[in-house]
Design an enzyme around this catalytic site. Structure first.
Site, mmCIF file in Angstrom:
data_model
loop_
_atom_site.group_PDB
_atom_site.id
_atom_site.type_symbol
_atom_site.label_atom_id
_atom_site.label_comp_id
_atom_site.label_asym_id
_atom_site.label_seq_id
_atom_site.Cartn_x
_atom_site.Cartn_y
_atom_site.Cartn_z
ATOM 1 N N ASN A 11 81.123 -13.967 -52.584
ATOM 2 C CA ASN A 11 81.296 -14.535 -54.096
ATOM 3 C C ASN A 11 81.930 -15.848 -53.923
ATOM 4 O O ASN A 11 82.891 -16.063 -53.582
ATOM 5 C CB ASN A 11 82.261 -13.441 -54.463
ATOM 6 C CG ASN A 11 82.753 -14.033 -56.059
ATOM 7 O OD1 ASN A 11 81.974 -14.715 -56.496
ATOM 8 N ND2 ASN A 11 83.764 -13.492 -56.693
ATOM 9 N N TRP A 12 80.761 -16.702 -54.205
ATOM 10 C CA TRP A 12 80.890 -18.178 -54.238
ATOM 11 C C TRP A 12 81.737 -18.666 -55.555
ATOM 12 O O TRP A 12 81.944 -19.797 -55.653
ATOM 13 C CB TRP A 12 79.698 -18.987 -54.160
ATOM 14 C CG TRP A 12 79.713 -19.123 -52.441
ATOM 15 C CD1 TRP A 12 79.976 -18.072 -51.523
ATOM 16 C CD2 TRP A 12 78.918 -20.255 -51.882
ATOM 17 N NE1 TRP A 12 79.530 -18.859 -50.305
ATOM 18 C CE2 TRP A 12 78.783 -20.050 -50.354
ATOM 19 C CE3 TRP A 12 78.335 -21.339 -52.347
ATOM 20 C CZ2 TRP A 12 78.267 -20.824 -49.627
ATOM 21 C CZ3 TRP A 12 77.646 -22.240 -51.430
ATOM 22 C CH2 TRP A 12 77.622 -21.950 -50.037
ATOM 23 N N LYS A 13 81.836 -17.691 -56.308
ATOM 24 C CA LYS A 13 82.634 -18.098 -57.732
ATOM 25 C C LYS A 13 81.977 -19.565 -58.348
ATOM 26 O O LYS A 13 80.993 -19.809 -58.186
ATOM 27 C CB LYS A 13 84.178 -18.454 -57.512
ATOM 28 C CG LYS A 13 84.626 -17.085 -56.715
ATOM 29 C CD LYS A 13 86.048 -17.207 -56.544
ATOM 30 C CE LYS A 13 86.610 -15.893 -55.964
ATOM 31 N NZ LYS A 13 87.994 -15.263 -56.489
ATOM 32 N N HIS A 100 84.189 -8.305 -63.059
ATOM 33 C CA HIS A 100 84.925 -8.917 -62.038
ATOM 34 C C HIS A 100 86.486 -9.551 -62.815
ATOM 35 O O HIS A 100 86.310 -9.768 -63.875
ATOM 36 C CB HIS A 100 84.595 -10.448 -61.387
ATOM 37 C CG HIS A 100 85.253 -10.739 -60.214
ATOM 38 N ND1 HIS A 100 86.515 -11.751 -60.572
ATOM 39 C CD2 HIS A 100 85.225 -11.027 -58.901
ATOM 40 C CE1 HIS A 100 87.067 -12.268 -59.441
ATOM 41 N NE2 HIS A 100 86.248 -11.524 -58.598
ATOM 42 N N GLU A 169 89.212 -4.346 -56.267
ATOM 43 C CA GLU A 169 89.849 -5.722 -56.199
ATOM 44 C C GLU A 169 91.157 -5.792 -56.870
ATOM 45 O O GLU A 169 91.258 -6.011 -57.987
ATOM 46 C CB GLU A 169 88.945 -6.566 -56.656
ATOM 47 C CG GLU A 169 87.746 -7.083 -55.800
ATOM 48 C CD GLU A 169 87.128 -8.410 -55.981
ATOM 49 O OE1 GLU A 169 87.007 -8.960 -54.759
ATOM 50 O OE2 GLU A 169 86.877 -8.977 -57.053
ATOM 51 N N GLY A 175 92.796 -14.153 -54.235
ATOM 52 C CA GLY A 175 93.219 -15.675 -54.192
ATOM 53 C C GLY A 175 94.610 -15.888 -53.984
ATOM 54 O O GLY A 175 95.180 -17.183 -53.731
ATOM 55 N N SER A 212 91.494 -11.599 -51.166
ATOM 56 C CA SER A 212 92.111 -12.651 -49.976
ATOM 57 C C SER A 212 91.847 -12.166 -48.403
ATOM 58 O O SER A 212 92.364 -12.341 -47.658
ATOM 59 C CB SER A 212 93.547 -12.485 -50.154
ATOM 60 O OG SER A 212 94.097 -13.159 -51.204
ATOM 61 N N GLY A 233 85.935 -13.928 -51.171
ATOM 62 C CA GLY A 233 85.964 -15.015 -52.171
ATOM 63 C C GLY A 233 85.867 -16.217 -51.568
ATOM 64 O O GLY A 233 84.990 -16.597 -50.628
ATOM 65 N N GLY A 234 87.038 -17.088 -51.424
ATOM 66 C CA GLY A 234 87.211 -18.213 -50.930
ATOM 67 C C GLY A 234 86.836 -18.365 -49.397
ATOM 68 O O GLY A 234 86.129 -19.291 -49.182
#
Ligand code: PGA
Length: 251
Positions: A11-13, A100, A169, A175, A212, A233-234
């Site tokens: 997930n590149w947000k 989300h 999630e 994050g 995370s 994500g990150g």
């Protein structure tokens, strides 16, 4: 870790620009050359602006693409700034992330998520349906209640569950660098799977974990054998980190 199919959703947000497409080369090569990746599905979910370039880049590979949201209607119409499931599907995109917590935090309610899910499935997109409790809800021991209510409301009137993946999630872990205790995550995954098959009529429920996930904690997370994969994500924006995460799940 078993040999079952595993999902790694990137997930590149709200990150990435046209040049970011080149960063996929490493992951493409890794997936092509490493036999151990045969039983895994890598799905890139970039922002809308990069869906088409990603699909072009990933053509002739087994890596797939998803969107991060879609409108609640698949009809064409005036909502300026919206993109519907039909438009996404027309790009040959296969998945969409819905529900989300970063959208829920901006006011997206279960009934809207429900409409989005129905619309996405109607347009033949596969849905990565995110659920998760906040830290306050967790402290009040409401986790299970919240998860069930998000599932029941989000999937109201959805008959065919075949194309839905559930992504658990916890909001407090997204994050933050903090992941749930392994026994808690294992219990929640079990509980969700039982509920999905017994009460929601899922034939073979798939549950992913997100929040995370990183090269540092994946060796712990991979011990949860009832999980079907990860929503990352990150760490997923960095190809080396994504490859590292995947490699560390191998036996
Ligand atoms: P994170 O994000 O891995 O950066 O915590 C996960 C997500 O929001 O899907």
């Amino acid at each position: 870790m078993t040999n079952k199919l595993r999902y790694f959703v990137a997930n590149w947000k709200m990150f990435g620009h046209l040049n970011s497409v080149n960063s996929l080369n490493k992951v493409i090569n890794f997936k092509k050359k490493n036999k151990k990746t045969k039983n895994l599905k890598i799905i890139y979910c970039p922002p809308f602006t990069l869906i088409h370039p990603f699909i072009q880049k990933l053509k002739n590979t087994s890596i797939m693409t998803g969107a991060q949201n879609c409108s609640f209607t698949s009809k064409y119409g005036p909502p300026t700034g919206s993109i519907n499931a039909k438009m996404i599907k027309s790009l040959k995109c296969e998945y969409v992330i819905l529900g989300h917590s970063e959208k829920r935090a901006k006011g997206e309610k279960d009934n809207i998520i429900n409409k989005k899910i129905i619309s996405a499935l109607k347009c033949k997109l596969k849905v990565i349906f995110c659920i998760g409790e906040t830290s306050i809800q967790k402290k009040r021991r409401l986790t299970k209640k919240i998860l069930l209510s998000q599932i029941i409301r989000g999937l109201k009137k959805v008959k065919n569950k075949k194309n839905i993946l559930i992504a658990y999630e916890p909001v407090w872990s997204i994050g933050s660098g903090v992941i749930p205790k392994i026994e808690d995550l294992e219990n929640t995954t079990n509980y969700l799977k039982l509920f999905l098959s017994n009460k929601m009529k899922f034939k073979n429920p798939k549950v992913l974990y997100g929040g995370s996930v990183s090269p540092k904690n994946i060796s712990i997370l991979k011990k949860i054998t009832n999980l079907d994969g990860f929503l990352i994500g990150g760490a997923s924006q960095n190809s080396d980190k994504l490859i590292d995460i995947i490699k560390k799940t191998f036996n």
